[in-house]
Design an enzyme around this catalytic site. Structure first.
Site, PDB file in Angstrom:
ATOM      1  N   GLU A 116       0.830  -1.219   0.000  1.00 24.54           N
ATOM      2  CA  GLU A 116       0.000   0.000   0.000  1.00 24.54           C
ATOM      3  C   GLU A 116       0.862   1.266   0.000  1.00 24.54           C
ATOM      4  O   GLU A 116       0.372   2.346   0.313  1.00 24.54           O
ATOM      5  CB  GLU A 116      -0.950   0.015   1.215  1.00 24.54           C
ATOM      6  CG  GLU A 116      -1.871  -1.176   1.325  1.00 24.54           C
ATOM      7  CD  GLU A 116      -2.889  -1.313   0.197  1.00 24.54           C
ATOM      8  OE1 GLU A 116      -2.886  -0.466  -0.715  1.00 24.54           O
ATOM      9  OE2 GLU A 116      -3.660  -2.289   0.230  1.00 24.54           O
ATOM     10  N   HIS A 140      -2.950   2.252   8.345  1.00 26.77           N
ATOM     11  CA  HIS A 140      -4.027   1.479   7.716  1.00 26.77           C
ATOM     12  C   HIS A 140      -4.257   0.228   8.554  1.00 26.77           C
ATOM     13  O   HIS A 140      -3.330  -0.570   8.754  1.00 26.77           O
ATOM     14  CB  HIS A 140      -3.620   1.103   6.285  1.00 26.77           C
ATOM     15  CG  HIS A 140      -4.464   0.028   5.679  1.00 26.77           C
ATOM     16  ND1 HIS A 140      -5.842   0.102   5.615  1.00 26.77           N
ATOM     17  CD2 HIS A 140      -4.134  -1.167   5.102  1.00 26.77           C
ATOM     18  CE1 HIS A 140      -6.313  -0.994   5.034  1.00 26.77           C
ATOM     19  NE2 HIS A 140      -5.298  -1.783   4.721  1.00 26.77           N
ATOM     20  N   HIS A 142      -7.121  -3.094   9.683  1.00 23.63           N
ATOM     21  CA  HIS A 142      -8.318  -3.868   9.362  1.00 23.63           C
ATOM     22  C   HIS A 142      -9.200  -3.895  10.615  1.00 23.63           C
ATOM     23  O   HIS A 142      -9.357  -4.932  11.253  1.00 23.63           O
ATOM     24  CB  HIS A 142      -7.927  -5.275   8.917  1.00 23.63           C
ATOM     25  CG  HIS A 142      -7.165  -5.308   7.615  1.00 23.63           C
ATOM     26  ND1 HIS A 142      -6.665  -6.460   7.067  1.00 23.63           N
ATOM     27  CD2 HIS A 142      -6.852  -4.312   6.746  1.00 23.63           C
ATOM     28  CE1 HIS A 142      -6.058  -6.168   5.906  1.00 23.63           C
ATOM     29  NE2 HIS A 142      -6.153  -4.869   5.709  1.00 23.63           N
ATOM     30  N   GLU A 170     -17.815  12.641  22.330  1.00 26.27           N
ATOM     31  CA  GLU A 170     -16.595  13.359  21.944  1.00 26.27           C
ATOM     32  C   GLU A 170     -16.109  13.052  20.529  1.00 26.27           C
ATOM     33  O   GLU A 170     -15.121  13.635  20.073  1.00 26.27           O
ATOM     34  CB  GLU A 170     -15.511  13.133  22.994  1.00 26.27           C
ATOM     35  CG  GLU A 170     -15.953  13.795  24.282  1.00 26.27           C
ATOM     36  CD  GLU A 170     -14.927  13.819  25.389  1.00 26.27           C
ATOM     37  OE1 GLU A 170     -13.776  13.440  25.158  1.00 26.27           O
ATOM     38  OE2 GLU A 170     -15.309  14.229  26.499  1.00 26.27           O
ATOM     39  N   HIS A 211     -12.877  -3.628   3.755  1.00 25.33           N
ATOM     40  CA  HIS A 211     -11.423  -3.823   3.855  1.00 25.33           C
ATOM     41  C   HIS A 211     -10.829  -3.221   5.136  1.00 25.33           C
ATOM     42  O   HIS A 211     -10.213  -3.937   5.920  1.00 25.33           O
ATOM     43  CB  HIS A 211     -10.752  -3.217   2.602  1.00 25.33           C
ATOM     44  CG  HIS A 211      -9.273  -3.413   2.558  1.00 25.33           C
ATOM     45  ND1 HIS A 211      -8.561  -3.551   1.394  1.00 25.33           N
ATOM     46  CD2 HIS A 211      -8.341  -3.470   3.546  1.00 25.33           C
ATOM     47  CE1 HIS A 211      -7.284  -3.729   1.668  1.00 25.33           C
ATOM     48  NE2 HIS A 211      -7.122  -3.670   2.968  1.00 25.33           N
TER      49      HIS A 211
HETATM   50  P1  13P Z   1       1.024  -5.509   3.051  1.00 22.03           P
HETATM   51  O1  13P Z   1       1.392  -6.780   3.766  1.00 22.03           O
HETATM   52  O2  13P Z   1       1.617  -5.439   1.668  1.00 22.03           O
HETATM   53  O3  13P Z   1       1.308  -4.276   3.886  1.00 22.03           O
HETATM   54  O4  13P Z   1      -0.554  -5.549   2.793  1.00 22.03           O
HETATM   55  C1  13P Z   1      -1.453  -5.687   3.857  1.00 22.03           C
HETATM   56  C2  13P Z   1      -2.728  -4.982   3.612  1.00 22.03           C
HETATM   57  O5  13P Z   1      -3.437  -4.678   4.553  1.00 22.03           O
HETATM   58  C3  13P Z   1      -3.135  -4.640   2.223  1.00 22.03           C
HETATM   59  O6  13P Z   1      -4.193  -3.747   2.198  1.00 22.03           O
HETATM   60 ZN    ZN Z   2      -5.369  -3.809   4.086  1.00 19.85          ZN
END
Ligand code: 13P
Ligand code: ZN
Length: 279
Positions: A116, A140, A142, A170, A211
């Site tokens: 990413e 980023h 999940h 808040e 995602h």
């Molecule tokens: P990477 O292992 O390449 O960082 O990818 C993980 C991920 O969350 C892709 O969206």
């Molecule tokens: Zn991801």
């Protein structure tokens, strides 16, 4: 100074450990990047391998020319970073044109930066410009409840922002600029990077449908805190929806009062009238 003893590295490792314990980073899920300050680069300069060769980023980030980033590795488990940082994270430098990067430290044994990287660097680029260089972190994750909501709520930033604001008093103070939402897209490329960066112009948080989420802030703590606040709010919403929906809630005028006392500007586009599900 030894790179592993630097404060930014210790903070980075702490955040990856905390995020792992939160359950946001199964396997290699998620990635984090930090833009080093000039002082930090000067302190570690003699440990950087400037001889490494450049490779294309896949997008152009002209205003990040010659900047250094600490990045997680592609396919690397976030849980393993604290156990072996130099194999699982690395420092990359962007070239003069903003089109290429090279690995100057870490990512040992032929590891690569996160897939990413285009989304991270394009978001860094927008935020560097918009915040006069204040923002330095893109995270980023999940995040479970955020992802769950993308199967149920309309994929509309106005709806996500308003619903999540309502779940904890808040929240509008922590993310007054709301949340953007990107429809499902193939991850890891230039297209999703451009869509994300476009929304980063207006927001510090962007959800990727089915995602995860991208957050931007000035420090690692603030970025983690923003993501944590949004995910907690999403968890409350999942519980509320599971219990049959809202019977009472925070109303638009309550938000307007809050905005005055907490000195935040809340865009009226988020303060529309809604019907309670089971009123
Ligand atoms: P990477 O292992 O390449 O960082 O990818 C993980 C991920 O969350 C892709 O969206
Ligand atoms: Zn991801």
């Amino acid at each position: 100074m030894n790179i592993l003893d630097m404060k930014f590295m210790k903070n980075f490792i702490k955040i990856t450990e905390d995020a792992w314990l939160k359950g946001w980073h199964e396997r290699n899920g998620g990635n984090i990047t930090y833009r080093l300050t000039e002082e930090e680069v000067n302190e570690i300069r003699e440990d950087l391998n400037e001889e490494a060769s450049f490779q294309p980023i896949g997008v152009t980030v002209a205003n990040l020319a010659n900047e250094y980033f600490l990045v997680t590795g592609s396919g690397k488990f976030i849980r393993n970073i604290s156990l072996n940082p130099s194999e699982n994270v690395g420092i990359v430098k962007v070239d003069e044109s903003g089109e290429n990067y090279k690995i100057v430290w870490g990512l040992e044994n032929n590891a690569r930066p996160t897939s990413e990287l285009p989304s991270h660097l394009m978001s860094h680029s927008v935020k560097k410009e918009k915040t006069n260089g204040l923002h330095r972190v893109i995270m980023h994750s999940h995040a479970t409840n955020v992802i769950a909501l993308t199967f149920v709520l309309p994929l509309d930033g106005k709806v996500f922002t308003r619903e999540l604001w309502e779940m904890a008093t808040e929240c509008p103070v922590v993310f007054p600029d709301g949340i953007g939402v990107v429809d499902w897209m193939v991850p890891g490329g230039a297209d999703i990077a451009r869509e994300t960066a476009k929304l980063m112009e207006e927001h510090n948080a962007v959800i990727w449908a089915h995602h995860g989420i991208f957050c931007s802030e000035a420090t690692l703590d603030l970025t983690f805190g923003l993501l944590d606040t949004i995910e907690k709010s999403a968890e409350i919403l999942v519980k509320v929806l599971s219990m049959g929906g809202k019977r009472q809630t925070i109303k638009p005028d309550n938000f307007r009062d809050l905005a005055v006392d907490f000195k935040v500007e809340l865009d009226e586009k988020y303060l529309y009238e809604t019907d309670l599900v089971n009123a």
